[in-house]
Motif scaffolding. Structure first.
Motif, PDB file in Angstrom:
ATOM      1  N   ILE A 117      43.583  35.346  45.876  1.00  0.00           N
ATOM      2  CA  ILE A 117      44.634  35.069  46.869  1.00  0.00           C
ATOM      3  C   ILE A 117      44.531  36.036  48.039  1.00  0.00           C
ATOM      4  O   ILE A 117      44.633  35.645  49.199  1.00  0.00           O
ATOM      5  N   TYR A 173      53.122  29.972  45.038  1.00  0.00           N
ATOM      6  CA  TYR A 173      51.720  30.004  44.612  1.00  0.00           C
ATOM      7  C   TYR A 173      51.153  28.644  44.194  1.00  0.00           C
ATOM      8  O   TYR A 173      49.946  28.515  43.999  1.00  0.00           O
ATOM      9  N   PRO A 210      49.995  39.160  43.208  1.00  0.00           N
ATOM     10  CA  PRO A 210      51.298  38.655  43.641  1.00  0.00           C
ATOM     11  C   PRO A 210      52.458  39.533  43.189  1.00  0.00           C
ATOM     12  O   PRO A 210      53.618  39.244  43.480  1.00  0.00           O
TER      13      PRO A 210
END
Length: 299
Positions: A117, A173, A210
């Motif tokens: 990510i 997400y 995250p």
């Protein structure tokens, strides 16, 4: 005399022809062998994390999909030394956070979702193969042993296990990170004396993505009770456990249980899991090769 000389010339020329033919056969055979060796030695390079358990996860992912064979009994502590049949794959071991940066130099890379990510890769769309969304490698909230039942930690846990956080993970997400909380709460624990916690600061060590982002949502929930959540970001896998073990930080949120168990064993720390929050499936991403056709399955 001339006849004998003529016979000798004929024999000499025959020997030369035979020698030349034999030499040509040897040369052609050598070229064939070298050509064959070239094909056989052609390697597929895959970058994998070099830390305990994550390297094993990468190898287990490849084995599950039929690309390599590990030694019998090799599990969550497996390393490249446990590869019984590499099937033409050459492994490049690098720090987990650096795997995305190596993609330009290798055929493929196996990357943790959080680092994917951060590198602007979409774990759902860009991964060629990935782990299941099981809770075996769920990322956990961890604290120093003995502190798990304190009001501060119970308040933090309840907020992390809330419906608001689960919804935040799902919306932000889109499957790249998956909540594993079975029964999300309203964000609060009825056994906690929130009035006594007003003005208190809870410190948590976390990876930027995250984890720190998820904690940002958690912070809003705690703030409603007058509790401040201080998020300390770390980019490595060592310091977050050390600062919790030393008491410098209340908790951390960045790892899974297999990694924590291995860390405690090697470092002598006493950090324990309090709750499983989310899962980040590890995946195989394209580098110089953009198709799985480069990888051949074991027969």
């Amino acid at each position: 005399m001339r006849k004998e000389q003529t016979n000798m010339n004929i024999k000499g020329k025959s020997k030369i022809r035979i020698t030349a033919v034999a030499l040509l056969v040897v040369i052609l055979a050598s070229v064939g062998v070298l050509s064959g060796c070239g094909k056989k030695s052609e390697k597929v390079t895959i970058a994998i994390p070099n830390d305990a358990t994550n390297e094993a996860r990468a190898l287990l992912l490849l084995e599950k999909n039929g690309y390599i064979k590990l030694k019998k009994g090799a599990g969550i502590t497996a390393t490249i030394k446990d590869v019984e049949d590499a099937n033409g794959i050459e492994f490049k071991e690098v720090e987990a956070a650096q795997v995305p940066k190596t993609l330009k130099d290798v055929d493929f890379g196996i990357i943790n979702s959080n680092y994917a990510i951060e590198a602007d890769l979409n774990p759902v769309k860009d991964s060629l193969i990935k782990e299941d969304n099981g809770a075996e490698y769920a990322n956990i909230l961890a604290v120093k042993d003995g502190n798990q039942n304190s009001d501060k930690i119970k308040a933090l846990r309840a907020a992390l296990e809330s419906k608001d956080v689960a919804n935040f993970i799902k919306k932000k997400y889109k499957g790249a990170v998956v909540s594993v909380v079975e029964k999300p709460t309203n964000g609060y624990d009825s056994s906690v004396n929130y009035e006594a916690l007003k003005g208190t600061t809870i410190t948590v060590a976390a990876s930027p993505t995250p984890h720190a982002e998820v904690l940002g949502e958690t912070k809003k929930i705690l703030a409603k009770k007058g509790i401040n959540l201080e998020i300390k970001e770390f980019t490595d896998y060592v310091q977050p456990n050390k600062v919790v073990d030393s008491g410098e930080v209340d908790a951390n949120y960045f790892q899974h249980v297999p990694y924590l168990d291995d860390f405690n064993k090697k470092q002598g720390t006493k950090v324990v899991s309090v709750a499983a929050i989310h899962n980040e499936p590890m995946g195989l991403y394209a580098g110089k090769s953009d198709s799985l056709d480069k990888l051949k399955k074991l027969k």
